[in-house]
Write a protein that holds these residues in place. Structure first.
Motif, mmCIF file in Angstrom:
data_model
loop_
_atom_site.group_PDB
_atom_site.id
_atom_site.type_symbol
_atom_site.label_atom_id
_atom_site.label_comp_id
_atom_site.label_asym_id
_atom_site.label_seq_id
_atom_site.Cartn_x
_atom_site.Cartn_y
_atom_site.Cartn_z
ATOM 1 N N LYS A 10 75.824 48.243 72.897
ATOM 2 C CA LYS A 10 76.505 48.969 71.818
ATOM 3 C C LYS A 10 77.613 48.120 71.215
ATOM 4 N N THR A 11 78.411 47.495 72.047
ATOM 5 C CA THR A 11 79.514 46.655 71.580
ATOM 6 C C THR A 11 78.976 45.455 70.797
ATOM 7 N N THR A 13 76.081 45.208 69.244
ATOM 8 C CA THR A 13 75.513 45.705 67.990
ATOM 9 C C THR A 13 76.617 45.999 66.980
ATOM 10 N N HIS A 14 77.675 46.661 67.430
ATOM 11 C CA HIS A 14 78.781 47.019 66.551
ATOM 12 C C HIS A 14 79.386 45.770 65.891
ATOM 13 N N TYR A 15 79.705 44.775 66.683
ATOM 14 C CA TYR A 15 80.362 43.585 66.131
ATOM 15 C C TYR A 15 79.386 42.692 65.364
ATOM 16 N N HIS A 18 79.250 44.315 62.000
ATOM 17 C CA HIS A 18 80.500 44.124 61.254
ATOM 18 C C HIS A 18 80.726 42.668 60.829
ATOM 19 N N THR A 102 77.873 51.228 59.731
ATOM 20 C CA THR A 102 78.015 50.643 61.067
ATOM 21 C C THR A 102 78.775 51.582 61.996
ATOM 22 N N ASP A 103 79.888 52.140 61.525
ATOM 23 C CA ASP A 103 80.652 53.071 62.357
ATOM 24 C C ASP A 103 79.853 54.339 62.648
ATOM 25 N N GLN A 105 76.467 54.628 62.857
ATOM 26 C CA GLN A 105 75.433 54.349 63.845
ATOM 27 C C GLN A 105 76.041 54.161 65.221
ATOM 28 N N ASP A 106 77.244 53.646 65.258
ATOM 29 C CA ASP A 106 77.933 53.418 66.522
ATOM 30 C C ASP A 106 78.126 54.724 67.285
ATOM 31 N N TRP A 110 74.125 55.998 69.874
ATOM 32 C CA TRP A 110 74.408 55.591 71.241
ATOM 33 C C TRP A 110 74.943 56.758 72.055
ATOM 34 N N HIS A 112 77.222 58.905 74.677
ATOM 35 C CA HIS A 112 78.669 58.907 74.939
ATOM 36 C C HIS A 112 78.923 59.268 76.385
#
Length: 112
Positions: A10-11, A13-15, A18, A102-103, A105-106, A110, A112
């Motif tokens: 997840k991390t 993918t996020h970065y 971005h 992006t935020d 989909q984050d 994913w 929690h």
């Protein structure tokens, strides 16, 4: 796959979305000036300044969209309207909308 692996993916993918993927968008739509477009899109990361007004500043279980004022639905509507202008305004609009995607989909894709 355990929770640690999912958090790492997840991390990443996020970065990736971005920081790296905007280069592909810039190259696809602004081939002749893709570097300029890419750096403008990177500059739209400054939209996250609104996180400084939240308590806590970062909460991995909080949905940014609709919570922070620069991630609000009215702000997103303005970002969408920016697509109808030419030049840097359009690039900024693309960068901001992709940031919101992006935020989104984050939080949505994913666990929690």
């Amino acid at each position: 796959m355990n929770a640690d692996h999912l958090a790492l993916i997840k991390t990443f993918t996020h970065y990736f979305l971005h920081l790296i993927f905007p280069a592909f968008i810039a190259y696809l739509f602004y081939r002749k000036q893709w570097k300029k477009a890419y750096f403008i899109m990177l500059a739209t990361l400054l939209v996250d300044i609104d996180h400084l007004f939240a308590n806590p500043i970062f909460d991995p279980d909080r949905m940014s969209i609709g919570f922070h004022f620069l991630h609000s639905y009215p702000a997103i509507a303005v970002y969408f309207l920016m697509l109808f202008f030419k030049g840097n305004s359009r690039i900024i609009g693309i960068g901001l909308l992709f940031h919101m995607l992006t935020d989104y989909q984050d939080f949505v894709l994913w666990p929690h």
